[in-house]
Structure formats: C-alpha cells, structure tokens
Scaffold this motif. Sequence first.
Motif, PDB file in Angstrom:
ATOM      1  N   PRO A  15     -20.073  93.816  26.072  1.00 39.56           N
ATOM      2  CA  PRO A  15     -20.113  95.270  25.896  1.00 39.56           C
ATOM      3  C   PRO A  15     -19.379  95.964  27.033  1.00 39.56           C
ATOM      4  CG  PRO A  15     -22.218  94.460  26.737  1.00 39.56           C
ATOM      5  CD  PRO A  15     -21.381  93.243  26.472  1.00 39.56           C
ATOM      6  N   GLU A  49     -11.614  98.034  23.394  1.00 38.88           N
ATOM      7  CA  GLU A  49     -12.158  98.420  24.704  1.00 38.88           C
ATOM      8  C   GLU A  49     -11.247  98.051  25.867  1.00 38.88           C
ATOM      9  OE1 GLU A  49     -15.820  97.060  22.242  1.00 38.88           O
ATOM     10  OE2 GLU A  49     -13.702  96.579  22.430  1.00 38.88           O
ATOM     11  N   THR A  61     -18.048  99.482  28.727  1.00 40.10           N
ATOM     12  CA  THR A  61     -18.274 100.924  28.751  1.00 40.10           C
ATOM     13  C   THR A  61     -17.386 101.568  29.813  1.00 40.10           C
ATOM     14  OG1 THR A  61     -20.119 100.639  30.298  1.00 40.10           O
ATOM     15  CG2 THR A  61     -20.654 100.740  27.945  1.00 40.10           C
ATOM     16  N   HIS A  80     -15.096  98.843  16.369  1.00 40.32           N
ATOM     17  CA  HIS A  80     -16.121  98.175  17.173  1.00 40.32           C
ATOM     18  C   HIS A  80     -17.188  97.488  16.334  1.00 40.32           C
ATOM     19  CE1 HIS A  80     -15.244 100.962  20.866  1.00 40.32           C
ATOM     20  NE2 HIS A  80     -14.260 100.136  20.568  1.00 40.32           N
ATOM     21  N   LYS A 137     -12.958 101.242  33.335  1.00 42.52           N
ATOM     22  CA  LYS A 137     -14.029 100.454  32.722  1.00 42.52           C
ATOM     23  C   LYS A 137     -15.021  99.970  33.777  1.00 42.52           C
ATOM     24  CE  LYS A 137     -10.830  97.831  30.919  1.00 42.52           C
ATOM     25  NZ  LYS A 137      -9.658  98.724  30.946  1.00 42.52           N
ATOM     26  N   LYS A 138     -16.283  99.934  33.392  1.00 42.01           N
ATOM     27  CA  LYS A 138     -17.313  99.351  34.250  1.00 42.01           C
ATOM     28  C   LYS A 138     -17.259  97.833  34.149  1.00 42.01           C
ATOM     29  CE  LYS A 138     -20.681 103.122  33.813  1.00 42.01           C
ATOM     30  NZ  LYS A 138     -22.063 103.474  33.365  1.00 42.01           N
ATOM     31  N   THR A 170     -26.361  91.897  28.760  1.00 34.75           N
ATOM     32  CA  THR A 170     -26.848  92.971  27.910  1.00 34.75           C
ATOM     33  C   THR A 170     -28.374  93.005  27.914  1.00 34.75           C
ATOM     34  OG1 THR A 170     -26.955  91.565  25.937  1.00 34.75           O
ATOM     35  CG2 THR A 170     -24.854  92.647  26.422  1.00 34.75           C
ATOM     36  N   ASP A 193     -16.775 104.226  32.877  1.00 34.77           N
ATOM     37  CA  ASP A 193     -17.463 104.928  33.955  1.00 34.77           C
ATOM     38  C   ASP A 193     -17.015 106.388  33.921  1.00 34.77           C
ATOM     39  OD1 ASP A 193     -18.681 105.855  36.211  1.00 34.77           O
ATOM     40  OD2 ASP A 193     -17.978 104.258  37.533  1.00 34.77           O
ATOM     41  N   GLU A 194     -17.761 107.215  33.204  1.00 32.82           N
ATOM     42  CA  GLU A 194     -17.348 108.593  32.975  1.00 32.82           C
ATOM     43  C   GLU A 194     -17.310 109.412  34.259  1.00 32.82           C
ATOM     44  OE1 GLU A 194     -19.745 110.317  29.960  1.00 32.82           O
ATOM     45  OE2 GLU A 194     -19.097 108.911  28.392  1.00 32.82           O
TER      46      GLU A 194
END
Length: 493
Positions: free
Chosen positions: A141, A300, A143, A132, A306-307, A312, A145-146
Amino acid sequence: MPTMEEGQDMMMKKKNKDVIRLERESVIPILKPKLTVHLANLIEHSSDRAEFLKLCKRVEYTIRAWYLLQFEDLMQLYSLFDPVHGSQKLEQQNLSPDEIDILEQNFLTYLFQVMEKSNFKVATDEEIEVAHSGQYLLNLPITVDESKLDKKLLRSFFDAHPRENLPEFADKYVIFRRGIGIDKTTDYFFMEKVDVIITRFWAWILRTTRLYKLLSRRSNFRPKKDPKKEEEPEDDGLNIERIRLENMELSFRNLLSKNTIQEPTFDRIIVVYRRASSKIKAERGIYVKHFKSIPMADLEIVLPEKKNPSLTPMDLVKFLVSVIVGLVAVVGSIEMPKADLWVMFAILSTVIGYCAKIYFTFQQNMATYQNLITQSMYDKQLDSGRGTLLHLCDDVIQQEVKEVIISFFILMEQGKATLEDLDRQCEELIQDEFGEHCNFDVDDAVHKLEKLGIVCRDTIGRYYCVGLKRANEVIGVTTEELVLKAKQSSASA
C-alpha cells in the motif's frame, strides 16, 4: 464487478475474466511521415501526389507558426517556476507575491490548454479506483505524504477554472493520462502464489467463522451507485483483460511452472505538483514529470512524495491472531492429561513459520517496490520540466497536422460531407489503412481547415475542399520553404 460508464474507465467481469472497458482515445497513433506518404500513394496521379505532399508540409509549417507565440509564452513562464533555476530568475525580476501568483496561474492556464490539445485527460477518482482495484507487480500500500505537498497552487487554479469530475487529490497534484497499452510479465511467482493460497485460506476462515461480516461493515463501505451510470454505454470501446494470479486456479502443477500475468497500461502519464513551502523559504517551483507505459494497478509508483511503505494493519492483525491461536493451542495441549511435546512443537513451528512468511513476504515486496521505483526513474520516466513541455508542444503540432491532413484527404477523395459523415469516414480510413482505432476530433480539424481557407460549407451545411493546387496557392509559400530554397541555392553555388 461494478461498471463505470459515461466515458470513464470501466471494469466488468465476463466469463470469470476481469475486463476493463475503456473509451477510445482521440490521439492518432500514426507517425506523420508514414501517414502522409501512405495517403499520397493512394492518390492516382503522380502530379497530384506531389501537390499533396507539398500541401502537407505547408499545413505543418503554418500550424507550427500559429502555436509559436503561445509556446514561447509557456516556456518563458516555466523558466520562472523551474524547480532548479526558477527561484534565481524570480529574484532578478523583483516581483511582488501577487504578481508571481498571477504569472503561475497564467502558466497553468497555458499548460492545461496544451494538455487538452495533446489529448491528455485529467485522471478522475473513478479511473484511479479502477486502476487500484487489482494488483500487478506492486503489492504494497503506497500513500502520499500530503504534508510535503502544496495545496494553494492547484486549488486556486481550479477555483478560477472549475472542472467536472476532478479527483479528490486535485488540490495537491494532478495526474494527466493518455493512451492505452498492455504490459505482460512471465515468471514463476513462487512467493506470490504462496501468498495467494494463504489469502484464500484466510478468506475461508473468515467465511467459516463469519468474521467477514464484521470486517466488511467497518472497512468496505461503498457509496450508492448512480442508476444512470448502470446503463450500457452507447459507443463501442476497447476491452482489455486483466490476467492476475488472484483469479487463477492454482494447482500443484502450475505452482511450480511459469505464468504470464497481464495488465492494461496508461501509455503516457504526466504528473504536476508543487512541494510544500518551509518556514524559512516559500516554494515556487512547479514539477512536471513525464512517464510511459505505467501499469494501471501500479499507478502509485508515479505519485509524488510517497511515504515509505510498512506492514499493513491486516498484516498486524494476522500476526496477532496467529500468536493468539498458537498460544491457545499450546495451553490447551499442556492441560491435556498427556501432553504431547511433538504436537506443541508442530503448533509453535506452524505459528512461527506463518509469522516469518508474513515478514519475508513484506521484505520481498519492499525489494520489488524499490526496483519498480528505480525502473520508473530510469526506464519509465521520459523527461521532466522543460523537456516535457517541449515534447508536449511538438506533440500538439503533430496531432493537429495529422487531423487536418486526414480530413482534407477524405474531402478531396469523397467529395462533400456532413460533419458526422466526415468524422465517420476519417475513423474508417485510420482503421482500414493503418489498423488503428481512435475517436477522431473532427470539430477541431474542420475549424483548422476553415482557418487555413481550404475548406468551405455549402448552403445546406456540407463541407467541401478546394483543389490541391488552389489549396497550395491559398496557404502560399511559407518562410520555411524560402529558407530551404535559399539554403539549397547557397549549397549549389
């Protein structure tokens, strides 16, 4: 640029070039038919060549039989946790939750064993950080979604089977990686070049105003380095250069010309995870997804759940700073004795244009992101679920067979050898005859040869093999050969 040693992926800067230093893989990247035929052609006598080819087939048939029961257990267990039909089969079994927990842990145990035999490795935090540390085609970016991922399954497994260098996300999903390649893309990259120029201008402003010190204190915290990891690695590795727009000297000439960027890739990626359970239904499905040729900087795109990317915080700061600077400049020009409307128009146009540039760059990155996701689903994703497991099972057999064949060939041609000498000679054979590099797994190969009964050790620990005819007699006629013989007899009748 910091290096990461001890077998991990490493990055360094040499002569203004970004170079990633990688350990050599244990996988043998040669097709088995090509390997066996080429080695047979190196044998002088035709009768010995025929015996060697017969031995290669018997070795494969025997190793396949060894793994058959283990692979059947793996596939039967996965049928209970298949995200599509597994829940129905679990209901038919009438198992208690504790019994299901035991079965899913057994499945993960088998899966990790197959992964290791197929030379897949769990990606570590250091490897993810190196991947990364640059940008390639994906400039947003991304991320996870946990909240949509289960944390119990993998956490229970690693509690029962502790491992070193596990990534921080290992309780939610695991990324296995194997093999290294190179991906190149040639294009004009107009918007990307403009973005690089603006980013460099923005960095110049931060340095000039010394705001970068304040920002770096807040956002760029770096942990202390382990001095042991600063030593140079003893083994030679593979150096692959990263060619990125950020490191190019952009001029008016190459601004309007095509450029080629380059990024190392993970040749194979397998992601394992489970979705979070809902209040209505407990989720028992285990997802196993298989990808190929994933650029390290765009890793990624294989992440689960993924969200949707958004602007940003840095983009928002740029928006805000641009508006404030524009308003201050406009107010200052109005308070002047002779307000110049053209100056105010130029200032407002610049501010509006810059804000528009940020917005349209984001929209273009979003379009690129959607294309990459689509490509990963149709081009990059090899298989999932049962198909991936079947591929892994066959891959394990092929790797084991190739290791055994190469080791036996070296002992047959070179005579007695210590374990270290055999390891070195096998690697040299792969490099000299096939032009490939690998970290040969000699321990596993010799163990298989001893199990087959065709390699022994002398009194001082050197390994030696029996003759070709004797090796075929020791292994004996396999079931597959009997079936093929019966089939040929019925066809000729």
